[in-house]
Design an enzyme around this catalytic site. Structure first.
Site, mmCIF file in Angstrom:
data_model
loop_
_atom_site.group_PDB
_atom_site.id
_atom_site.type_symbol
_atom_site.label_atom_id
_atom_site.label_comp_id
_atom_site.label_asym_id
_atom_site.label_seq_id
_atom_site.Cartn_x
_atom_site.Cartn_y
_atom_site.Cartn_z
ATOM 1 N N GLU A 1 43.644 36.740 37.929
ATOM 2 C CA GLU A 1 43.880 37.890 37.047
ATOM 3 C C GLU A 1 43.299 37.604 35.658
ATOM 4 O OE1 GLU A 1 48.030 38.529 36.094
ATOM 5 O OE2 GLU A 1 47.688 40.633 35.585
ATOM 6 N N LYS B 1 45.875 47.697 38.119
ATOM 7 C CA LYS B 1 47.244 47.182 38.296
ATOM 8 C C LYS B 1 48.274 48.273 38.061
ATOM 9 C CE LYS B 1 50.081 43.287 36.594
ATOM 10 N NZ LYS B 1 50.090 42.204 35.577
ATOM 11 N N CYS C 1 49.114 40.427 40.614
ATOM 12 C CA CYS C 1 50.194 39.687 39.942
ATOM 13 C C CYS C 1 51.588 40.305 40.100
ATOM 14 C CB CYS C 1 49.822 39.498 38.473
ATOM 15 S SG CYS C 1 50.795 38.256 37.611
#
Ligand SMILES: O=C(O)CNC(=O)[C@H](CS)NC(=O)CCC(=O)C(=O)O
Length: 280
Positions: free
Chosen positions: A41, A121, A163
């Site tokens: 990430e 995300k 994540c």
């Protein structure tokens, strides 16, 4: 097919981060000949301050336009084309969100260097860690809304996540239902949460969805507005039974695993959890 996850120790110097990614990727490709390589990430910037994060951001060309991007985007594209492999670019920082906000964005390139997927995300990290450190990702970033899957090497269907998304199993169930066989979770997991949750969460997502999980992570120390912070690392690949089949040690490096599609088939045939679902 083989998948490699890179483990980096990036900081707030974008050029140095690109150089580190290049060095690690070249070594990993020469050693393990992967068909698919994945970065962590925000591998182009970790920490620094708001200005460093904004300086690392790139305005991405419209998907499918073939347009030219910034140095990180072009580095990923060139690596895919030069080695004739798929490149999952972990996430890079995308400029151009509403109200000047950034986006935490995955881009994937095919072996011709064409961008074949873009994922933003969805779940943003707004929490207080057990050590008291506060995180408010939504202050700088705008969350995404779209589920993304695509065809990868050998027709393996890939699912994208980033994540903190890993804590929301409904996303992974939706990816499985959309046909995913291998799901990415590129991360900057904090040491304080990662030591207790990282591997448990990844293995649970693999077992529930009967998917392979490829999780490239940042490792080690970095500075956030002068404060020392630590990220957990432990980049790994997990099989659909939940075994960790490759894992990076402490330090920068990588781990490579062979994705055995016969195993995916057997696990899914013998335990039909998707059909047995009653509540969701
Ligand atoms: O801030 C940036 O530039 C990039 N974003 C991140 O590094 C994000 C937000 S701080 N990190 C996480 O989501 C860690 C999740 C985690 O550690 C957990 O779920 O426990």
């Amino acid at each position: 097919m083989r998948v490699t996850v890179l483990q980096m120790n990036q900081g707030s110097d974008k050029a140095a981060n690109i150089a580190q990614a290049r060095r690690l990727a070249e070594a990993a490709i020469a050693a393990d000949r992967p068909d698919l390589i994945s970065l962590p990430e925000t591998w182009t910037n970790l920490g620094g301050d708001r200005a460093a994060r904004e300086a690392a951001a790139e305005l991405l060309p419209p998907p499918g336009s073939g347009g030219t991007g910034g140095p990180a985007y072009e580095f990923l594209r060139a690596m895919a084309r030069a080695n004739r492999i798929f490149v999952h670019g972990g996430s890079i920082i995308e400029a151009g969100g509403e109200g000047g906000r950034l986006r935490n964005t995955t881009v994937v390139f095919d072996p011709e260097g064409r961008e074949v997927a873009r994922y933003r995300k969805i779940h943003l990290f707004d929490i207080t860690a057990p050590d008291g450190t506060g995180y408010r990702e939504s202050a700088a970033y705008e969350g995404g809304r779209e589920l993304v899957t695509l065809d990868g090497p050998g027709g393996v269907r890939l699912g994208l996540s980033i994540c903190y998304d890993v804590r929301f199993p409904e996303l992974y169930l939706a990816l499985r239902r959309a046909g995913a066989e291998l799901i990415f979770v590129p991360s900057n997991f904090t040491l304080a949460t990662g030591k207790d949750h990282w591997e448990v969460l990844l293995r649970a997502r693999a077992i529930e969805t009967q998917c392979w999980i490829a999780a490239a992570a940042s490792w080690g120390e970095y500075l956030e507005r002068g404060q020392r912070r630590q990220v957990y690392g432990h980049s790994l690949v997990c099989d659909p039974w939940g075994h960790v089949v490759a894992k990076a040690s402490d330090g920068v490096g990588w781990a490579t695993a062979r994705v055995d599609r016969a195993l995916t088939e057997r696990v899914r045939r013998d335990m039909r959890v998707l059909e047995h679902r009653r509540l969701a």
